[in-house]
Design a protein around this motif. Structure first.
Motif, PDB file in Angstrom:
ATOM      1  N   LYS A 176       0.786  -1.274  -0.020  1.00 26.02           N
ATOM      2  CA  LYS A 176       0.159   0.149  -0.058  1.00 26.02           C
ATOM      3  C   LYS A 176       1.093   1.295   0.059  1.00 26.02           C
ATOM      4  N   GLY A 264     -10.139  -6.167  -4.612  1.00 20.18           N
ATOM      5  CA  GLY A 264     -10.367  -5.103  -3.730  1.00 20.18           C
ATOM      6  C   GLY A 264      -9.713  -3.851  -3.480  1.00 20.18           C
ATOM      7  N   THR A 306      -8.472   8.900   4.326  1.00 20.19           N
ATOM      8  CA  THR A 306      -8.195   7.532   4.880  1.00 20.19           C
ATOM      9  C   THR A 306      -9.545   6.807   5.174  1.00 20.19           C
ATOM     10  N   LYS A 307     -10.562   7.514   5.662  1.00 18.51           N
ATOM     11  CA  LYS A 307     -11.683   7.068   5.954  1.00 18.51           C
ATOM     12  C   LYS A 307     -12.459   5.922   4.767  1.00 18.51           C
ATOM     13  N   ASP A 309     -10.838   3.997   2.936  1.00 17.56           N
ATOM     14  CA  ASP A 309     -10.230   2.714   2.809  1.00 17.56           C
ATOM     15  C   ASP A 309     -10.917   1.536   2.930  1.00 17.56           C
ATOM     16  N   ILE A 310     -10.912   0.520   2.007  1.00 16.03           N
ATOM     17  CA  ILE A 310     -11.740  -0.591   1.848  1.00 16.03           C
ATOM     18  C   ILE A 310     -11.000  -1.880   2.646  1.00 16.03           C
ATOM     19  N   ASN A 311     -11.728  -2.505   3.335  1.00 15.43           N
ATOM     20  CA  ASN A 311     -11.115  -3.563   3.716  1.00 15.43           C
ATOM     21  C   ASN A 311     -11.201  -4.953   2.687  1.00 15.43           C
ATOM     22  N   GLN A 312     -10.121  -5.210   2.287  1.00 15.03           N
ATOM     23  CA  GLN A 312     -10.127  -6.197   1.229  1.00 15.03           C
ATOM     24  C   GLN A 312     -10.501  -7.525   1.531  1.00 15.03           C
ATOM     25  N   VAL A 313     -10.083  -8.036   2.504  1.00 15.73           N
ATOM     26  CA  VAL A 313     -10.550  -9.380   2.757  1.00 15.73           C
ATOM     27  C   VAL A 313     -11.844  -9.501   3.028  1.00 15.73           C
ATOM     28  N   GLU A 314     -12.608  -8.459   3.578  1.00 10.90           N
ATOM     29  CA  GLU A 314     -13.970  -8.603   3.668  1.00 10.90           C
ATOM     30  C   GLU A 314     -14.746  -8.451   2.527  1.00 10.90           C
TER      31      GLU A 314
END
Length: 342
Positions: A176, A264, A306-307, A309-314
């Motif tokens: 990242k 993601g 920054t808010k 940002d995506i949780n890639q795993v989820e």
């Protein structure tokens, strides 16, 4: 059972590789037909070791070559080769040439596509395919069926792809810590009307301190881009892990923009094509179709927020629960069609 798989694009390699290896492990004879297109034959030889591989037809990057070499001449070359193979079934992605040949030989073929905007191709595929599969972007009718996924999910689903951060060592990058940019060549029919070097035309507007990893289809154009951008080295080791660990993917071609989204990663597509397949990911706010002049302002806002940002795993697990296993679908359809034709 003798199976033929027609591959005319690097994405087709990934789409079929898991199913091809499963079929081969079950002692089916899998024949790979590969278009001579850039580095495609080397990719095929790397990904399909031990398979029967025939290089058939040429694609030299011009519109003329696409029409004459990769379609008209290749059609007759396919007839000559396939007649000797005693094929039971064929598979392709938008390969109406293969469909015509197998229809002439009275052999079934299954086609996959995600690009109904290419109207003539879709008509030819419908006429020649025994079964034609699209994502849920057009209605099912006749021999056309839907599958709930995009075709890139066949190789990017968490069930098949696990990212490896070791891919970053060669470039001295961290997770990242960089933006991935892909500039395509406009030699294909799909992009013959798109301006060339779209990202190069806006490259001076990017923040000079931004770390950029550049994937450039036409490397002769390297001088058009900032000197501090890092050129992706070939042969490429684990391109999808490199995409996965980027902060954002920007592409003038549609395929890699969708790949980044499915991993993601917020992805920007700045090509000229409006595609229904892309709309599936645009509705999930992970893929953004922008005009070239809007790319840099949007990127700056994205990186500053920054808010967002995506949780890639989820995100990827939510797709895993929502979408089908494309490889299992391909395998099931092959077995079903062969059973019906006994």
């Amino acid at each position: 059972m003798n199976i033929v798989i027609d591959i005319a694009h690097p994405a087709h390699v990934n789409f079929f590789k898991h199913t091809a290896k499963r079929l081969s492990a079950e002692n089916h004879n899998v024949n790979i037909l590969c278009l001579n297109r850039g580095k495609l034959s080397r990719i095929v030889e790397k990904e399909f070791p031990g398979f029967n591989i025939d290089i058939i037809g040429n694609h030299r990057g011009s519109k003329y070559s696409v029409i004459v070499d990769a379609n008209i001449k290749r059609f007759f070359q396919l007839i000559k080769s396939i007649r000797l193979m005693n094929i039971d079934i064929g598979l392709g992605v938008g390969s109406f040439n293969l469909g015509v040949v197998l229809k002439i030989l009275n052999k079934p073929n299954i086609q996959f596509d995600d690009d109904p905007e290419r109207g003539l191709n879709t008509i030819l595929e419908k006429i020649t395919a025994t079964k034609l599969f699209f994502p849920p972007i057009i209605e099912s009718f006749g021999n056309i069926s839907n599958f709930k996924a995009l075709k890139e999910w066949a190789y990017l689903s968490p069930a098949y792809f696990k990212p490896d951060p070791a891919c970053l060592k060669e470039y001295g990058l961290k997770e990242k810590d960089y933006v991935f940019i892909r500039e395509i060549s406009t030699g294909s029919l799909n992009y013959t009307n798109q301006k060339s070097n779209i990202i190069a035309s806006i490259s001076k507007k990017f923040d000079k301190n931004l770390k950029v990893l550049l994937s450039l289809e036409n490397r002769k154009k390297l001088g058009y881009y900032p000197d501090n951008w890092i050129l992706l080295k070939e042969p490429i080791y684990d391109i999808h892990s490199i995409l996965y660990y980027s902060k954002c993917v920007i592409s003038s071609g549609d395929s890699m923009a969708r790949e980044g989204s499915l991993l993601g990663v917020p992805s920007i597509y700045c090509g000229f094509r409006d595609m229904k397949a892309n709309k599936i990911l645009e509705d999930k706010n992970i893929l953004f179709h922008l005009k070239p002049e809007d790319v840099v302002p949007f990127l700056n806002k994205l990186l500053a927020d920054t808010k967002s940002d995506i949780n890639q795993v989820e995100f990827r697990n939510s797709l895993l629960n929502e979408w089908v296993d494309v490889n299992q679908l391909i395998y099931n359809e092959i077995m079903k069609l062969l059973s019906n034709n006994k």
